[in-house]
Scaffold this motif. Sequence first.
Motif, PDB file in Angstrom:
ATOM      1  N   MET A   1       0.826  -1.211   0.000  1.00 59.95           N
ATOM      2  CA  MET A   1       0.000   0.000   0.000  1.00 59.95           C
ATOM      3  C   MET A   1       0.860   1.262   0.000  1.00 59.95           C
ATOM      4  SD  MET A   1      -3.184  -0.494  -0.148  1.00 59.95           S
ATOM      5  CE  MET A   1      -4.059   0.908   0.557  1.00 59.95           C
ATOM      6  N   ARG A   2       1.867   1.203   0.816  1.00 60.09           N
ATOM      7  CA  ARG A   2       2.702   2.382   1.012  1.00 60.09           C
ATOM      8  C   ARG A   2       3.380   2.844  -0.280  1.00 60.09           C
ATOM      9  NH1 ARG A   2       5.546   3.553   6.478  1.00 60.09           N
ATOM     10  NH2 ARG A   2       6.962   5.211   5.923  1.00 60.09           N
ATOM     11  N   HIS A   3       3.774   1.889  -1.116  1.00 57.44           N
ATOM     12  CA  HIS A   3       4.535   2.238  -2.313  1.00 57.44           C
ATOM     13  C   HIS A   3       3.819   1.871  -3.604  1.00 57.44           C
ATOM     14  CE1 HIS A   3       7.667   1.797   0.917  1.00 57.44           C
ATOM     15  NE2 HIS A   3       7.844   3.038   0.507  1.00 57.44           N
ATOM     16  N   GLU A   4       2.505   1.630  -3.520  1.00 55.30           N
ATOM     17  CA  GLU A   4       1.805   1.112  -4.705  1.00 55.30           C
ATOM     18  C   GLU A   4       1.853   2.065  -5.900  1.00 55.30           C
ATOM     19  OE1 GLU A   4      -2.251   0.303  -3.711  1.00 55.30           O
ATOM     20  OE2 GLU A   4      -2.649   2.345  -3.040  1.00 55.30           O
ATOM     21  N   LYS A   5       1.849   3.353  -5.643  1.00 54.91           N
ATOM     22  CA  LYS A   5       1.833   4.294  -6.769  1.00 54.91           C
ATOM     23  C   LYS A   5       3.143   4.282  -7.546  1.00 54.91           C
ATOM     24  CE  LYS A   5      -2.303   6.169  -6.473  1.00 54.91           C
ATOM     25  NZ  LYS A   5      -2.923   5.087  -5.660  1.00 54.91           N
ATOM     26  N   GLN A   6       4.274   4.085  -6.854  1.00 56.00           N
ATOM     27  CA  GLN A   6       5.534   4.042  -7.610  1.00 56.00           C
ATOM     28  C   GLN A   6       5.750   2.674  -8.249  1.00 56.00           C
ATOM     29  OE1 GLN A   6       8.001   5.363  -4.370  1.00 56.00           O
ATOM     30  NE2 GLN A   6       8.910   3.362  -4.004  1.00 56.00           N
ATOM     31  N   ILE A   7       5.262   1.619  -7.590  1.00 61.64           N
ATOM     32  CA  ILE A   7       5.367   0.270  -8.176  1.00 61.64           C
ATOM     33  C   ILE A   7       4.521   0.198  -9.456  1.00 61.64           C
ATOM     34  CG2 ILE A   7       4.829  -2.183  -7.786  1.00 61.64           C
ATOM     35  CD1 ILE A   7       5.539  -1.676  -4.808  1.00 61.64           C
ATOM     36  N   ALA A   8       3.459   0.991  -9.499  1.00 61.59           N
ATOM     37  CA  ALA A   8       2.566   0.994 -10.668  1.00 61.59           C
ATOM     38  C   ALA A   8       3.232   1.577 -11.915  1.00 61.59           C
ATOM     39  CB  ALA A   8       1.298   1.781 -10.348  1.00 61.59           C
ATOM     40  N   VAL A   9       4.366   2.250 -11.745  1.00 63.44           N
ATOM     41  CA  VAL A   9       5.057   2.808 -12.912  1.00 63.44           C
ATOM     42  C   VAL A   9       5.887   1.682 -13.548  1.00 63.44           C
ATOM     43  CG1 VAL A   9       6.740   4.540 -13.687  1.00 63.44           C
ATOM     44  CG2 VAL A   9       5.149   5.087 -11.820  1.00 63.44           C
ATOM     45  N   PRO A  10       5.565   1.300 -14.797  1.00 61.61           N
ATOM     46  CA  PRO A  10       6.240   0.134 -15.394  1.00 61.61           C
ATOM     47  C   PRO A  10       7.764   0.235 -15.406  1.00 61.61           C
ATOM     48  CG  PRO A  10       4.363   0.792 -16.728  1.00 61.61           C
ATOM     49  CD  PRO A  10       4.532   1.856 -15.683  1.00 61.61           C
ATOM     50  N   LYS A  11       8.307   1.426 -15.635  1.00 59.07           N
ATOM     51  CA  LYS A  11       9.771   1.543 -15.676  1.00 59.07           C
ATOM     52  C   LYS A  11      10.394   1.430 -14.288  1.00 59.07           C
ATOM     53  CE  LYS A  11      10.335   4.062 -19.975  1.00 59.07           C
ATOM     54  NZ  LYS A  11      10.688   5.332 -20.615  1.00 59.07           N
ATOM     55  N   PHE A  12       9.586   1.417 -13.257  1.00 58.96           N
ATOM     56  CA  PHE A  12      10.075   1.250 -11.876  1.00 58.96           C
ATOM     57  C   PHE A  12       9.695  -0.161 -11.407  1.00 58.96           C
ATOM     58  CE2 PHE A  12       9.938   1.760  -7.286  1.00 58.96           C
ATOM     59  CZ  PHE A  12      11.102   2.466  -7.037  1.00 58.96           C
ATOM     60  N   GLY A  13       8.440  -0.331 -11.064  1.00 55.03           N
ATOM     61  CA  GLY A  13       7.927  -1.675 -10.764  1.00 55.03           C
ATOM     62  C   GLY A  13       8.480  -2.317  -9.503  1.00 55.03           C
ATOM     63  N   ILE A  14       8.105  -3.565  -9.325  1.00 52.85           N
ATOM     64  CA  ILE A  14       8.457  -4.305  -8.108  1.00 52.85           C
ATOM     65  C   ILE A  14       9.960  -4.572  -8.038  1.00 52.85           C
ATOM     66  CG2 ILE A  14       8.040  -6.645  -9.038  1.00 52.85           C
ATOM     67  CD1 ILE A  14       6.860  -5.426  -5.580  1.00 52.85           C
ATOM     68  N   LYS A  15      10.597  -4.662  -9.216  1.00 56.65           N
ATOM     69  CA  LYS A  15      12.045  -4.934  -9.257  1.00 56.65           C
ATOM     70  C   LYS A  15      12.829  -3.796  -8.597  1.00 56.65           C
ATOM     71  CE  LYS A  15      15.647  -6.020 -12.637  1.00 56.65           C
ATOM     72  NZ  LYS A  15      16.007  -5.952 -14.042  1.00 56.65           N
ATOM     73  N   ALA A  16      12.506  -2.566  -8.964  1.00 58.39           N
ATOM     74  CA  ALA A  16      13.196  -1.416  -8.378  1.00 58.39           C
ATOM     75  C   ALA A  16      12.828  -1.278  -6.898  1.00 58.39           C
ATOM     76  CB  ALA A  16      12.832  -0.141  -9.142  1.00 58.39           C
ATOM     77  N   GLN A  17      11.581  -1.570  -6.567  1.00 60.84           N
ATOM     78  CA  GLN A  17      11.147  -1.484  -5.175  1.00 60.84           C
ATOM     79  C   GLN A  17      11.958  -2.427  -4.294  1.00 60.84           C
ATOM     80  OE1 GLN A  17       8.819   0.759  -4.101  1.00 60.84           O
ATOM     81  NE2 GLN A  17       9.542   0.157  -2.074  1.00 60.84           N
ATOM     82  N   LYS A  18      12.089  -3.671  -4.763  1.00 64.60           N
ATOM     83  CA  LYS A  18      12.852  -4.665  -3.992  1.00 64.60           C
ATOM     84  C   LYS A  18      14.319  -4.249  -3.875  1.00 64.60           C
ATOM     85  CE  LYS A  18      12.363  -8.985  -3.827  1.00 64.60           C
ATOM     86  NZ  LYS A  18      12.280 -10.422  -4.032  1.00 64.60           N
ATOM     87  N   ALA A  19      14.869  -3.756  -4.986  1.00 61.22           N
ATOM     88  CA  ALA A  19      16.278  -3.347  -4.985  1.00 61.22           C
ATOM     89  C   ALA A  19      16.509  -2.245  -3.956  1.00 61.22           C
ATOM     90  CB  ALA A  19      16.687  -2.875  -6.380  1.00 61.22           C
ATOM     91  N   LEU A  20      15.608  -1.279  -3.892  1.00 66.87           N
ATOM     92  CA  LEU A  20      15.735  -0.188  -2.919  1.00 66.87           C
ATOM     93  C   LEU A  20      15.668  -0.715  -1.492  1.00 66.87           C
ATOM     94  CD1 LEU A  20      13.586   2.904  -3.976  1.00 66.87           C
ATOM     95  CD2 LEU A  20      16.052   2.798  -3.643  1.00 66.87           C
ATOM     96  N   GLU A  21      14.721  -1.615  -1.265  1.00 65.66           N
ATOM     97  CA  GLU A  21      14.507  -2.120   0.093  1.00 65.66           C
ATOM     98  C   GLU A  21      15.656  -3.000   0.564  1.00 65.66           C
ATOM     99  OE1 GLU A  21      10.602  -3.895   0.241  1.00 65.66           O
ATOM    100  OE2 GLU A  21       9.631  -2.004  -0.290  1.00 65.66           O
ATOM    101  N   GLU A  22      16.346  -3.647  -0.375  1.00 70.89           N
ATOM    102  CA  GLU A  22      17.388  -4.606   0.001  1.00 70.89           C
ATOM    103  C   GLU A  22      18.807  -4.023  -0.043  1.00 70.89           C
ATOM    104  OE1 GLU A  22      16.527  -7.802  -2.666  1.00 70.89           O
ATOM    105  OE2 GLU A  22      14.679  -8.339  -1.582  1.00 70.89           O
ATOM    106  N   SER A  23      18.942  -2.776  -0.469  1.00 70.20           N
ATOM    107  CA  SER A  23      20.281  -2.212  -0.655  1.00 70.20           C
ATOM    108  C   SER A  23      20.738  -1.359   0.527  1.00 70.20           C
ATOM    109  CB  SER A  23      20.311  -1.340  -1.915  1.00 70.20           C
ATOM    110  OG  SER A  23      19.990  -2.113  -3.042  1.00 70.20           O
ATOM    111  N   THR A  24      22.048  -1.313   0.673  1.00 63.26           N
ATOM    112  CA  THR A  24      22.650  -0.389   1.634  1.00 63.26           C
ATOM    113  C   THR A  24      23.230   0.770   0.838  1.00 63.26           C
ATOM    114  OG1 THR A  24      23.150  -2.135   3.210  1.00 63.26           O
ATOM    115  CG2 THR A  24      24.469  -0.125   3.375  1.00 63.26           C
ATOM    116  N   ILE A  25      22.796   1.966   1.160  1.00 65.49           N
ATOM    117  CA  ILE A  25      23.171   3.149   0.371  1.00 65.49           C
ATOM    118  C   ILE A  25      23.949   4.106   1.266  1.00 65.49           C
ATOM    119  CG2 ILE A  25      22.259   5.082  -1.002  1.00 65.49           C
ATOM    120  CD1 ILE A  25      19.752   3.242  -1.507  1.00 65.49           C
ATOM    121  N   ALA A  26      25.162   4.447   0.841  1.00 66.83           N
ATOM    122  CA  ALA A  26      26.001   5.359   1.621  1.00 66.83           C
ATOM    123  C   ALA A  26      25.987   6.738   0.969  1.00 66.83           C
ATOM    124  CB  ALA A  26      27.426   4.823   1.707  1.00 66.83           C
TER     125      ALA A  26
END
Length: 248
Positions: free
Chosen positions: A1-26
């Motif tokens: 629910m929290r990120h459904e609007k950005q996941i709905a963008v095909p060029k972003f999608g669930i793949k980018a969502q998962k990558a963001l959630e699983e990455s460590t960013i410095a």
Amino acid sequence: MRHEKQIAVPKFGIKAQKALEESTIAIIGCGALGSLQAEMLVRMGAKNLRIADGDHVTIGNIHRQLLFTEAHAEEKRLKVEAAKEELLRINRNAEILTKPRYITSENIDDFINGADIVLDAVDDVEARFLTNDSCLKAGIPWIYTGVAGSQGMIMPVIPGEGPCLRCLYPHPPEKEDSANCANSGILPMTVTMAVSMQLTQAIKILTGEAETGTLIKFDCMEPKVRKIRVPVREGCACRDEYKTIKYK
Ligand SMILES: [Zn+2]
């Protein structure tokens, strides 16, 4: 629910969502670029951030450093501490590791170790070349982002896969010769545009769709955006000294 609007963008999608959630960013720097990078990343679902900066909030920061308030300036808060507090108000479950120090050759390796990507958010030529060299050595991609006045430049650097900052600038310019916020001023619109493009490039790297060898230049007052091809430079350290180190 929290990120459904950005996941709905095909060029972003669930793949980018998962990558963001699983990455460590410095993030190196917590001024205009760094505080906005952190805010957008946390809003978008990034869970592991590291932020380094030794500076305190002043009233002259507020026009472009969107995460900070008058109260932060009045209390002379350390930027990383004020940012962490605000970021946890956006997502209380985010892991925010702060380092209340400027990045130096002594502490950078430790700060970036284990990160999936490093975001440039400094206003300092030396720190930027330090970031370049340390990331090349560690095999960690980073994104060069410079802003001044109404203009910005963004270039992803991926060890072993394309040009680095020293390919673009064989000789690091002197501090006083390079445009920065101190000598050229800075508009908040420049910052927001740069961070939007930088984070887009970061997401592309994290999802394995990076564009290497591309320098993006823009002027938000025109407005004008250009993409410039940057070749790997013969004799550059990224081609010789660090050529066997690949992006992990
Ligand atoms: Zn190079």
